[in-house]
Design a protein around this motif. Structure first.
Motif, PDB file in Angstrom:
ATOM      1  N   LEU A   1       0.742  -1.267  -0.004  1.00 44.96           N
ATOM      2  CA  LEU A   1      -0.162   0.206  -0.032  1.00 44.96           C
ATOM      3  C   LEU A   1       0.758   1.158  -0.061  1.00 44.96           C
ATOM      4  O   LEU A   1       0.576   2.197  -0.358  1.00 44.96           O
ATOM      5  CB  LEU A   1      -0.999  -0.054   1.187  1.00 44.96           C
ATOM      6  CG  LEU A   1      -1.948  -0.904   1.228  1.00 44.96           C
ATOM      7  CD1 LEU A   1      -2.849  -0.952   2.358  1.00 44.96           C
ATOM      8  CD2 LEU A   1      -3.167  -0.526   0.004  1.00 44.96           C
ATOM      9  N   VAL A   2       2.216   1.056   0.647  1.00 44.53           N
ATOM     10  CA  VAL A   2       2.886   2.284   0.619  1.00 44.53           C
ATOM     11  C   VAL A   2       3.588   2.650  -0.619  1.00 44.53           C
ATOM     12  O   VAL A   2       3.744   3.543  -1.297  1.00 44.53           O
ATOM     13  CB  VAL A   2       3.714   2.220   1.754  1.00 44.53           C
ATOM     14  CG1 VAL A   2       4.880   3.469   1.763  1.00 44.53           C
ATOM     15  CG2 VAL A   2       3.173   2.025   2.972  1.00 44.53           C
ATOM     16  N   THR A   3       4.243   1.355  -0.958  1.00 41.90           N
ATOM     17  CA  THR A   3       5.359   1.447  -2.241  1.00 41.90           C
ATOM     18  C   THR A   3       4.656   1.165  -3.748  1.00 41.90           C
ATOM     19  O   THR A   3       5.313   1.753  -4.474  1.00 41.90           O
ATOM     20  CB  THR A   3       6.331   0.256  -2.167  1.00 41.90           C
ATOM     21  OG1 THR A   3       5.718  -1.060  -2.237  1.00 41.90           O
ATOM     22  CG2 THR A   3       7.079   0.370  -0.713  1.00 41.90           C
TER      23      THR A   3
ATOM     24  N   TRP B   1       0.901   4.305  -6.961  1.00 39.51           N
ATOM     25  CA  TRP B   1       1.865   5.193  -8.008  1.00 39.51           C
ATOM     26  C   TRP B   1       0.917   6.593  -7.648  1.00 39.51           C
ATOM     27  O   TRP B   1       1.628   7.569  -7.830  1.00 39.51           O
ATOM     28  CB  TRP B   1       1.629   4.779  -9.613  1.00 39.51           C
ATOM     29  CG  TRP B   1       2.315   5.738 -10.366  1.00 39.51           C
ATOM     30  CD1 TRP B   1       1.729   6.618 -11.067  1.00 39.51           C
ATOM     31  CD2 TRP B   1       3.534   5.883 -10.509  1.00 39.51           C
ATOM     32  NE1 TRP B   1       2.586   7.438 -11.834  1.00 39.51           N
ATOM     33  CE2 TRP B   1       3.750   6.886 -11.603  1.00 39.51           C
ATOM     34  CE3 TRP B   1       4.838   5.366 -10.073  1.00 39.51           C
ATOM     35  CZ2 TRP B   1       5.057   7.246 -11.990  1.00 39.51           C
ATOM     36  CZ3 TRP B   1       6.020   5.653 -10.732  1.00 39.51           C
ATOM     37  CH2 TRP B   1       6.188   6.817 -11.668  1.00 39.51           C
ATOM     38  N   PHE B   2      -0.365   6.694  -7.644  1.00 38.81           N
ATOM     39  CA  PHE B   2      -0.948   7.888  -7.578  1.00 38.81           C
ATOM     40  C   PHE B   2      -1.465   8.311  -6.382  1.00 38.81           C
ATOM     41  O   PHE B   2      -2.825   8.996  -6.339  1.00 38.81           O
ATOM     42  CB  PHE B   2      -2.263   7.828  -8.316  1.00 38.81           C
ATOM     43  CG  PHE B   2      -1.981   7.513 -10.044  1.00 38.81           C
ATOM     44  CD1 PHE B   2      -1.679   8.632 -10.706  1.00 38.81           C
ATOM     45  CD2 PHE B   2      -2.044   6.279 -10.612  1.00 38.81           C
ATOM     46  CE1 PHE B   2      -1.142   8.432 -12.015  1.00 38.81           C
ATOM     47  CE2 PHE B   2      -1.698   6.085 -11.808  1.00 38.81           C
ATOM     48  CZ  PHE B   2      -1.551   7.045 -12.612  1.00 38.81           C
ATOM     49  N   SER B   3      -0.525   8.146  -5.213  1.00 40.42           N
ATOM     50  CA  SER B   3      -1.109   8.497  -3.890  1.00 40.42           C
ATOM     51  C   SER B   3      -0.821  10.033  -3.751  1.00 40.42           C
ATOM     52  O   SER B   3      -0.095  10.668  -4.510  1.00 40.42           O
ATOM     53  CB  SER B   3      -0.080   7.785  -3.116  1.00 40.42           C
ATOM     54  OG  SER B   3       1.188   7.988  -3.245  1.00 40.42           O
ATOM     55  N   ASP B   4      -1.496  10.609  -2.558  1.00 37.67           N
ATOM     56  CA  ASP B   4      -1.230  11.961  -2.421  1.00 37.67           C
ATOM     57  C   ASP B   4       0.257  12.126  -1.906  1.00 37.67           C
ATOM     58  O   ASP B   4       0.778  11.246  -1.416  1.00 37.67           O
ATOM     59  CB  ASP B   4      -2.181  12.294  -1.170  1.00 37.67           C
ATOM     60  CG  ASP B   4      -3.707  12.160  -1.820  1.00 37.67           C
ATOM     61  OD1 ASP B   4      -4.240  12.281  -2.961  1.00 37.67           O
ATOM     62  OD2 ASP B   4      -4.708  11.971  -0.840  1.00 37.67           O
TER      63      ASP B   4
ATOM     64  N   ARG C   1       8.142   3.584  -6.129  1.00 40.46           N
ATOM     65  CA  ARG C   1       8.997   2.719  -7.066  1.00 40.46           C
ATOM     66  C   ARG C   1       8.615   2.778  -8.515  1.00 40.46           C
ATOM     67  O   ARG C   1       7.511   3.345  -8.766  1.00 40.46           O
ATOM     68  CB  ARG C   1       8.703   1.367  -6.628  1.00 40.46           C
ATOM     69  CG  ARG C   1       7.197   0.787  -6.780  1.00 40.46           C
ATOM     70  CD  ARG C   1       7.402  -0.163  -8.146  1.00 40.46           C
ATOM     71  NE  ARG C   1       6.103  -0.712  -8.399  1.00 40.46           N
ATOM     72  CZ  ARG C   1       5.598  -0.979  -9.556  1.00 40.46           C
ATOM     73  NH1 ARG C   1       6.419  -1.061 -10.445  1.00 40.46           N
ATOM     74  NH2 ARG C   1       4.257  -1.436  -9.828  1.00 40.46           N
ATOM     75  N   TYR C   2       9.561   2.227  -9.341  1.00 43.90           N
ATOM     76  CA  TYR C   2       9.335   2.235 -10.776  1.00 43.90           C
ATOM     77  C   TYR C   2      10.140   1.133 -11.149  1.00 43.90           C
ATOM     78  O   TYR C   2      11.401   1.163 -10.923  1.00 43.90           O
ATOM     79  CB  TYR C   2       9.700   3.614 -11.486  1.00 43.90           C
ATOM     80  CG  TYR C   2       9.333   3.312 -13.011  1.00 43.90           C
ATOM     81  CD1 TYR C   2       7.724   3.797 -13.433  1.00 43.90           C
ATOM     82  CD2 TYR C   2      10.016   2.907 -14.009  1.00 43.90           C
ATOM     83  CE1 TYR C   2       7.451   3.346 -14.539  1.00 43.90           C
ATOM     84  CE2 TYR C   2       9.644   2.731 -15.356  1.00 43.90           C
ATOM     85  CZ  TYR C   2       8.336   3.116 -15.859  1.00 43.90           C
ATOM     86  OH  TYR C   2       7.581   2.964 -16.882  1.00 43.90           O
ATOM     87  N   GLY C   3       9.492   0.088 -11.728  1.00 43.72           N
ATOM     88  CA  GLY C   3      10.241  -1.024 -12.151  1.00 43.72           C
ATOM     89  C   GLY C   3      10.915  -2.172 -11.137  1.00 43.72           C
ATOM     90  O   GLY C   3       9.955  -1.904 -10.062  1.00 43.72           O
TER      91      GLY C   3
END
Length: 517
Positions: free
Chosen positions: A501-503, A506-509, A515-517
């Protein structure tokens, strides 16, 4: 009366819609069998059945151990069928039975090898960043087509079949129109072993009709062909248009270098085997013999004696004492005659042994050579200097019992002569100098190089060319199995729900790190 053979389609015999194919005994010129051939609509129906079998998963998604057990049983049943298979192989190819008695029993090794591979192959887990598990699987391609030549009908069929079956594909095999019969018998063997209906079919026919309909079909995921370079290029163009996979083992013009350190008699024995086995009708036949000038005259004398010995003991292919059989067809005989006559009549080459079609009766068993397509084991040398280098017989694959001999003075010259070809399939070296063997073998443009031996072949050893005129890809080994599979990559996130839920939002406030990839 000539026997009639049906097509083998999805586990049973079927009548073909095209004309019956006559099958000739090359030793007598007699048509001894007829074979049903596949029309375009036969091809369509067979592909549909193969695709249905693949999609059902009855073979494609079966366990590795199940497929391995079936391959092992295929090997056992093949062994039980050896007497009938060998007799049929001799009759349709004209190959001497002494060759087939050695070759055909060895085919069980391919089924056993790929059965073993299935049982021990490991599936890799790749290193990844974060709490991810990335594992790879090899999955079958789908419906694949295999096209085999006349010279080794069973050997080349099994070399292609074993890895394709191991991988889980559905296979449609088109044998040469000259030698289709023994391959049809494989259908019965594989069915009895437990290969499900639809997984293996054999469609005899001509390349321009049956072959073309097969290779251009959009459902075909891979084509694997052994044959001539012109046909291979044409098939490759069609296959490439469908973005299907392609493996081709094509022509060769193999050099064999004899250095002055070699034992001359051993080299002569090796040349005779490499050149005249199967009446020279092998893609790796040692057809260009390159000999150190210091031993050239000695080698020629011994080679003439060996060649004469072969000639004197030629007879009916089913005679255990016969050393060499006929060429496979009148067409093949005509090509060999044309290339030899072209070299001799041009004044660039001369024959020191053989050079003619055989007539009269065999001194071994009374066989009438004039009824079949027998050609003498033949040795050609330059008339003057290196004049033979300008002949077609130096450049082109004759596919007959004909060799050309050229002398050399230096190692570099020998390597240059050996590589003087558009083909790069097989090559041979005869030397007792170990350093020289390593040094020269590294410089030869050939996919297979033998030192002090020839024609050695094992299921684990790759078999393919290095120059495009000799094909693309290779048979045998793990590479052949891999070529019948696609890589499937599966990535599993095993992080806890709270961590994800944290990592992974992507569209979190906010503007925190993500992360990416």
């Amino acid at each position: 009366m000539a026997q009639t053979y049906l097509m083998w389609v999805a586990g049973k015999e079927e009548v073909g819609e095209e004309e019956l194919l006559p099958v000739e005994d090359p030793a007598t010129g007699e048509v001894f069998a007829f074979c049903h051939t596949a029309s375009a609509s036969d091809v369509e129906r067979t592909i549909d059945r193969a695709e249905a079998a693949f999609q059902s998963g009855v073979w494609s998604r079966s366990s590795r151990h199940y497929r391995a057990d079936i391959l092992d049983k295929s090997a056992a049943l093949l062994t039980e069928s050896l007497p009938s298979l060998i007799a049929l192989e001799v009759r349709q190819t004209g190959r001497a039975i002494r060759e087939m008695n050695a070759q055909v029993p060895s085919l069980v090794r391919w089924f056993k090898y790929y059965a073993s591979l299935l049982r021990v192959e490991e599936q890799p887990v790749l290193p990844t960043a974060g709490k991810l598990h990335n594992f790879l699987q090899r999955v079958p391609l789908g419906v694949v087509v295999q096209i085999t030549p006349f010279n080794h009908p069973l050997l080349i069929a099994v070399k292609k079949l074993a890895p394709a079956l191991a991988a889980g594909n559905s296979i449609i095999l088109k044998p040469s129109e000259l030698t289709p019969l023994s391959t049809l018998l494989l259908g019965r063997i594989l069915k009895e072993a437990g290969v499900p209906d639809g997984v293996f079919s054999v469609l005899p026919g001509y390349g321009a009709t049956t072959g073309k309909a097969l290779v251009q079909h959009p459902l075909i995921k891979k084509v694997d062909v052994t044959g001539g370079t012109i046909a291979g290029r044409a098939i490759g163009g069609i296959v490439g248009g469908n973005l299907a996979r392609y493996t081709a083992e094509l022509e060769g013009k193999a050099p064999l270098i004899v250095f002055d350190t070699a034992d001359v008699q051993l080299a002569v024995n090796g040349i005779a085997f490499g050149s005249f086995i199967a009446s020279g009708q092998t893609c790796v036949a040692s057809t260009r013999i390159i000999v150190d000038n210091k031993i050239l005259s000695q080698l020629l004398e011994k080679l003439k004696v060996k060649t004469y010995s072969i000639l004197q003991r030629m007879g009916a292919p089913n005679n255990l004492e016969s050393t060499m059989g006929p060429l496979v067809s009148a067409k093949q005989l005509s090509r060999v005659e044309m290339l030899v006559d072209d070299a001799v009549n041009s004044g660039k080459a001369k024959t020191i042994a053989g050079g003619s079609r055989m007539h009269g009766l065999s001194s071994l068993d009374g066989t009438d050579f004039s009824k079949g397509y027998f050609y003498e084991p033949t040795i050609l040398v330059s008339c003057e200097g290196d004049s033979i280098l300008g002949t077609r017989i130096w450049r082109e694959e004759a596919f007959g019992p004909v060799i050309v001999i050229m002398g050399f003075d230096t190692e570099n010259q020998a390597v240059k002569l050996a590589n003087d070809s558009e083909f790069g399939l097989g090559a041979g070296i005869w030397t007792q100098d170990l350093a020289q063997a390593f040094r020269v073998s590294e410089q030869l443009d050939a996919g297979i190089t033998w030192v002090n031996t020839h024609h050695r072949n094992d299921p684990s050893s790759p078999w393919g060319g290095t120059k495009l005129s000799s094909g693309v890809g290779s048979e045998n080994g793990i590479d052949a199995y891999n070529a019948y599979t696609a890589i499937k990559s599966t990535i599993i996130n095993y992080a806890s729900t709270e961590e994800s839920l944290v990592t992974d939002d992507w569209f979190s406030d906010g503007t925190g790190p993500i992360r990416y990839g």
